[in-house]
Design a protein around this motif. Structure first.
Motif, PDB file in Angstrom:
ATOM      1  N   GLN A   1     111.520 -10.391 -20.689  1.00  0.00           N
ATOM      2  CA  GLN A   1     112.189  -9.316 -19.995  1.00  0.00           C
ATOM      3  C   GLN A   1     112.179  -9.605 -18.497  1.00  0.00           C
ATOM      4  O   GLN A   1     111.130  -9.850 -17.910  1.00  0.00           O
ATOM      5  N   LEU A   2     113.339  -9.571 -17.879  1.00  0.00           N
ATOM      6  CA  LEU A   2     113.454  -9.780 -16.444  1.00  0.00           C
ATOM      7  C   LEU A   2     112.934  -8.549 -15.718  1.00  0.00           C
ATOM      8  O   LEU A   2     113.311  -7.423 -16.039  1.00  0.00           O
ATOM      9  N   GLN A   3     112.093  -8.776 -14.721  1.00  0.00           N
ATOM     10  CA  GLN A   3     111.457  -7.657 -14.060  1.00  0.00           C
ATOM     11  C   GLN A   3     111.078  -8.006 -12.622  1.00  0.00           C
ATOM     12  O   GLN A   3     110.619  -9.117 -12.344  1.00  0.00           O
ATOM     13  N   LEU A   4     111.263  -7.042 -11.732  1.00  0.00           N
ATOM     14  CA  LEU A   4     110.834  -7.151 -10.346  1.00  0.00           C
ATOM     15  C   LEU A   4     109.958  -5.945 -10.034  1.00  0.00           C
ATOM     16  O   LEU A   4     110.330  -4.812 -10.336  1.00  0.00           O
ATOM     17  N   VAL A   5     108.822  -6.194  -9.411  1.00  0.00           N
ATOM     18  CA  VAL A   5     107.897  -5.122  -9.081  1.00  0.00           C
ATOM     19  C   VAL A   5     107.473  -5.252  -7.626  1.00  0.00           C
ATOM     20  O   VAL A   5     106.844  -6.239  -7.243  1.00  0.00           O
ATOM     21  N   GLU A   6     107.801  -4.235  -6.820  1.00  0.00           N
ATOM     22  CA  GLU A   6     107.394  -4.209  -5.424  1.00  0.00           C
ATOM     23  C   GLU A   6     106.024  -3.568  -5.279  1.00  0.00           C
ATOM     24  O   GLU A   6     105.632  -2.719  -6.083  1.00  0.00           O
ATOM     25  N   SER A   7     105.334  -3.959  -4.229  1.00  0.00           N
ATOM     26  CA  SER A   7     104.068  -3.339  -3.882  1.00  0.00           C
ATOM     27  C   SER A   7     103.827  -3.521  -2.391  1.00  0.00           C
ATOM     28  O   SER A   7     104.508  -4.297  -1.730  1.00  0.00           O
ATOM     29  N   GLY A   8     102.849  -2.807  -1.869  1.00  0.00           N
ATOM     30  CA  GLY A   8     102.459  -2.969  -0.479  1.00  0.00           C
ATOM     31  C   GLY A   8     102.947  -1.898   0.461  1.00  0.00           C
ATOM     32  O   GLY A   8     102.579  -1.898   1.644  1.00  0.00           O
ATOM     33  N   GLY A   9     103.758  -0.982  -0.022  1.00  0.00           N
ATOM     34  CA  GLY A   9     104.217   0.098   0.826  1.00  0.00           C
ATOM     35  C   GLY A   9     103.106   1.086   1.109  1.00  0.00           C
ATOM     36  O   GLY A   9     102.046   1.062   0.483  1.00  0.00           O
ATOM     37  N   GLY A  10     103.359   1.956   2.065  1.00  0.00           N
ATOM     38  CA  GLY A  10     102.373   2.955   2.420  1.00  0.00           C
ATOM     39  C   GLY A  10     102.634   3.527   3.788  1.00  0.00           C
ATOM     40  O   GLY A  10     103.722   3.383   4.349  1.00  0.00           O
ATOM     41  N   LEU A  11     101.628   4.173   4.329  1.00  0.00           N
ATOM     42  CA  LEU A  11     101.710   4.805   5.639  1.00  0.00           C
ATOM     43  C   LEU A  11     101.204   3.854   6.711  1.00  0.00           C
ATOM     44  O   LEU A  11     100.123   3.270   6.581  1.00  0.00           O
ATOM     45  N   VAL A  12     101.984   3.718   7.770  1.00  0.00           N
ATOM     46  CA  VAL A  12     101.606   2.867   8.886  1.00  0.00           C
ATOM     47  C   VAL A  12     102.014   3.553  10.187  1.00  0.00           C
ATOM     48  O   VAL A  12     103.016   4.274  10.229  1.00  0.00           O
ATOM     49  N   GLN A  13     101.243   3.356  11.236  1.00  0.00           N
ATOM     50  CA  GLN A  13     101.561   3.951  12.525  1.00  0.00           C
ATOM     51  C   GLN A  13     102.682   3.192  13.224  1.00  0.00           C
ATOM     52  O   GLN A  13     102.879   2.002  12.975  1.00  0.00           O
ATOM     53  N   PRO A  14     103.432   3.865  14.087  1.00  0.00           N
ATOM     54  CA  PRO A  14     104.453   3.160  14.856  1.00  0.00           C
ATOM     55  C   PRO A  14     103.861   1.963  15.593  1.00  0.00           C
ATOM     56  O   PRO A  14     102.781   2.060  16.181  1.00  0.00           O
ATOM     57  N   GLY A  15     104.573   0.852  15.538  1.00  0.00           N
ATOM     58  CA  GLY A  15     104.079  -0.374  16.139  1.00  0.00           C
ATOM     59  C   GLY A  15     103.187  -1.192  15.240  1.00  0.00           C
ATOM     60  O   GLY A  15     102.809  -2.314  15.604  1.00  0.00           O
TER      61      GLY A  15
END
Length: 124
Positions: free
Chosen positions: A1-15
């Motif tokens: 099964q072809l699949q793409l999974v993103e990770s690493g997003g979240g809350l970060v401060q400006p800059g």
């Protein structure tokens, strides 16, 4: 099964900085062109970067040049988006996607496989 999974997003401060990952399964990285897209609230999805399987050339949207780096780890079948100097207006959902063939493209309709996206929030 072809699949793409993103990770690493979240809350970060400006800059601040954040690194997104996109793990692929069911196919090899060299069979496709890989891209990152993003969608801001109330706006249309837009291209961020594209990595061509032919020659390893990376194309960047003007808005992210010099701040974002798109890379690939063939051994892990994973690509990354390293983001620096993030701005509040760059808050949104970030997607990885692939298209058949070696050439990069900014056209959404040419990408046949998509991850579900990962939320990036740039805020104090």
């Amino acid at each position: 099964q072809l699949q793409l999974v993103e990770s690493g997003g979240g809350l970060v401060q400006p800059g601040g900085s954040l690194r997104l990952s996109c793990a692929a399964s069911g196919f090899g990285l060299d069979d496709y062109a890989w891209a990152w897209f993003r969608q801001f609230p109330g706006k249309e999805r837009e291209g961020v970067s594209c990595f061509s399987s032919d020659g390893g050339v990376v194309n960047y949207a003007d808005a992210v040049k010099g701040r974002f780096t798109h890379s690939r780890d063939s051994a892990k079948n994973t690509m990354y988006l390293q983001m620096h100097s993030l701005k509040p207006e760059e808050t949104g959902v970030y997607f990885c996607a692939i298209k058949r063939g070696d050439a990069c493209s900014w056209y959404l309709e040419e990408y046949v496989y998509w991850g579900l996206g990962t939320q990036v929030t740039v805020s104090s």
